[in-house]
Design a protein around this motif. Structure first.
Motif, PDB file in Angstrom:
ATOM      1  N   GLY A  80      -4.314   4.064   3.105  1.00 51.02           N
ATOM      2  CA  GLY A  80      -4.695   2.705   2.695  1.00 51.02           C
ATOM      3  C   GLY A  80      -4.265   1.646   3.680  1.00 51.02           C
TER       4      GLY A  80
ATOM      5  N   THR B 262       0.823  -1.210   0.000  1.00 50.38           N
ATOM      6  CA  THR B 262       0.000   0.000   0.000  1.00 50.38           C
ATOM      7  C   THR B 262       0.851   1.251   0.000  1.00 50.38           C
ATOM      8  OG1 THR B 262      -1.438  -1.325   1.410  1.00 50.38           O
ATOM      9  CG2 THR B 262      -2.073   0.945   1.060  1.00 50.38           C
TER      10      THR B 262
ATOM     11  N   ARG C 278       0.263   6.068  -6.900  1.00 48.22           N
ATOM     12  CA  ARG C 278      -0.619   5.395  -5.944  1.00 48.22           C
ATOM     13  C   ARG C 278      -0.797   3.905  -6.208  1.00 48.22           C
ATOM     14  NH1 ARG C 278      -5.691   9.171  -4.692  1.00 48.22           N
ATOM     15  NH2 ARG C 278      -6.079   7.465  -3.245  1.00 48.22           N
TER      16      ARG C 278
END
Length: 550
Positions: free
Chosen positions: A218, A213, A442
């Motif tokens: 997250g 992550t 991301r």
């Protein structure tokens, strides 16, 4: 078979004789075993397949989800309807092993089922269930739905994996040299091991951690008092937990705890390794973070006939095979949507888990250019979307549903349901262009493009995850050149990416496919070659032994 003094039931290769136990909430092993939601599971499934191929001394520890993740069905108007159906698996063996763990100060019975390595050619896999008549209904539901939306149930699931998994290992006498946590869901194992080994140093010797992550939000965090109430810390007091983990506020950060209990951790791509080191750098007491780039199992995923035609230099057979793969996949499109796709038309596929940062509907955000792209009579384009949103991620579900409604206006745009292993493979075979447009940085790794390349699809992506290690623009795929994303607002980043994507589609990809197919075919082959060894999970499984377990 005797499960009480368990040995891996195949001859172990000398270089991989260290015993490893691999904990994961989900494993995508094969279509009939529906205990996964997305990329984390696909990765874990490939890892176990490679562990089997390389004859590694490894076992997998997971959970037998009674209702799986969910079944993706449709409402009357074609929009998404999550349904939960009981799964029956006659190919799993009952180990006869039952034991109790404490959840919420209350004993819960756990049973272990076993997936034999020969069933699907994987390392041995033990799956835990609480769906037993000895348990009350609430305890039974712990192993019902993967990533249950109820917070207490979810914490109990993490405990089942971590504490239950570590206790199972003691029950079967496997005695691993390494406990490998694939994501932080199983970090409760560290507290179990602390009771067992009586020292943090000893726990560290045995524990390694893979983080997937790339953003702090997250990473799972839960109220530390709720965790305590749930018996998450195996009887260790909150003061002691704070001392051990360095967590002083009231949120227990599972990843941070894992980074402090492990002797070594890894990100899942070179870029993600950098992002992770930077992200956690302001915390003290964390272990070294290296990177091992994710990969997928070539033997399971690749179309061997496409590779054979490529290796023989038989372009006729190569084109014929890709055309056949597209035709076969388009039968699924026709069956689900009533739309007849043409195998001779450039086909773009976006298929993976629906999540905000992955920007599923990105191309439709400029409707004028979208229509120009798909309504071009001389250079036609077909687009397919598929993927499962998390069943309570309402923005992602509405994104899915908006695409469904949009697709009703065009006969060359389709949205499919049931994105699991089989459909995933078919869509990769159907794709000429595998579209991937997450917001950089991301996406930790994003492995779907690897298996797409193994089936002759050309990757077109923003420059995130594994892509910087793979794509050579115009040679084996296409990539949006990085902007100075750190200094752009989200709005500006989206604008920049969208503009660049359309430029590359309109000026490079579409014209090349129709005007110079010889070059297009070469790009396909270059991608197939470049993905073959560098991104085959045998390389990855080997690196885990070399870089993490030794």
């Amino acid at each position: 078979m005797n499960f009480r003094s368990f040995q891996v039931p195949y001859a172990v290769s000398e270089q991989y004789n260290k015993r490893a136990a691999y904990f994961s909430m989900e494993f995508a092993i094969h279509q009939p075993l529906k205990i996964y939601s997305g990329g984390l599971g696909f990765l874990a499934g490939s890892h176990l397949r490679s562990a089997y191929e390389l004859r590694q001394n490894m076992i997998g520890i997971g959970i037998l989800w009674k209702y799986g993740y969910y079944d993706q069905t449709r409402n009357q108007d074609q929009t998404l309807q999550p349904t939960w159906m009981e799964k029956i698996y006659s190919f799993l063996e009952d180990t006869g092993i039952k034991f109790q763990i404490i959840i919420h100060d209350h004993p819960v019975w756990v049973k272990a089922m076993y997936l034999n390595p020969e069933t699907f050619k994987t390392a041995p896999l033990f799956l835990l269930t609480t769906d037993l008549p000895e348990n009350d209904y609430v305890s039974q539901t712990i192993s019902h739905r993967l990533y249950d939306a109820n917070v207490s149930t979810k914490i109990a699931q993490f405990m089942l994996l971590g504490i239950g998994g570590a206790k199972l290992i003691d029950e079967i006498g496997f005695n691993p040299d390494v406990y490998h946590l694939n994501e932080a869901h199983g970090v409760s194992a560290a507290f179990y091991l602390l009771n067992k080994f009586k020292s943090v140093e000893k726990v560290k010797e045995h524990l390694v951690f893979t983080t997937h992550t790339p953003e702090e939000a997250g990473n799972e965090k839960h109220d530390i008092y709720l965790c305590q109430k749930m018996s998450y810390f195996s009887g260790i007091s909150i003061d002691e937990v704070r001392k051990l983990t360095g967590i002083q506020d009231d949120l227990f950060n599972h990843s941070l705890a894992a980074l402090r209990f492990a002797r070594k951790a890894n990100g899942v791509s070179r870029l993600h390794g950098e992002v992770s080191r930077k992200m956690w750098s302001h915390y003290d007491g964390i272990c070294e973070i290296i990177h091992i780039t994710n990969a997928q199992n070539w033997r399971y995923w690749a179309d061997k006939q496409l590779y054979k035609a490529m290796e023989e230099g038989n372009d006729l057979a190569f084109d014929d095979r890709k055309n056949y793969l597209k035709r076969r996949a388009f039968e699924i499109v026709a069956d689900q949507t009533g739309k007849l796709f043409d195998p001779n038309v450039l086909t773009i596929v976006w298929a993976r888990r629906f999540a905000g940062y992955k920007r599923a509907d990105f191309l439709t955000q400029n409707l004028e250019r979208f229509e120009k792209l798909i309504n071009n009579p001389s250079k036609p384009v077909q687009i397919i979307w598929a993927g499962k949103p998390y069943p309570v991620d309402y923005p992602a579900i509405s994104q899915f549903n908006n695409l469904v409604h949009l697709s009703k206006n065009y006969k060359n745009v389709a949205v499919l349901i049931g994105y699991e292993l089989t459909l995933s493979k078919r869509l990769k075979q159907a794709a000429d262009v595998w579209l991937n447009n997450p917001r950089v940085p991301r996406e930790a790794s994003g492995t779907s493009g690897m298996t797409a390349a193994m089936n002759g699809a050309v990757n077109f992506s923003t420059d995130d995850g594994w892509i910087p290690e793979f794509v050579n623009h115009g040679n084996n795929g296409f990539v949006v050149p990085k902007a100075d994303y750190e200094n752009l607002s989200v709005h500006d980043q989206d604008n920049y990416d969208l503009n660049k994507m359309y430029e590359i589609l309109e000026q490079q990809i579409v014209p090349l496919y129709y005007n110079n197919f010889e070059t297009w075919r070469q790009i396909m082959k270059n991608g197939m070659r470049d993905v073959r060894f560098q991104f085959d999970s045998n390389r990855m499984a080997h690196e885990y032994y070399e870089l993490m377990y030794k």
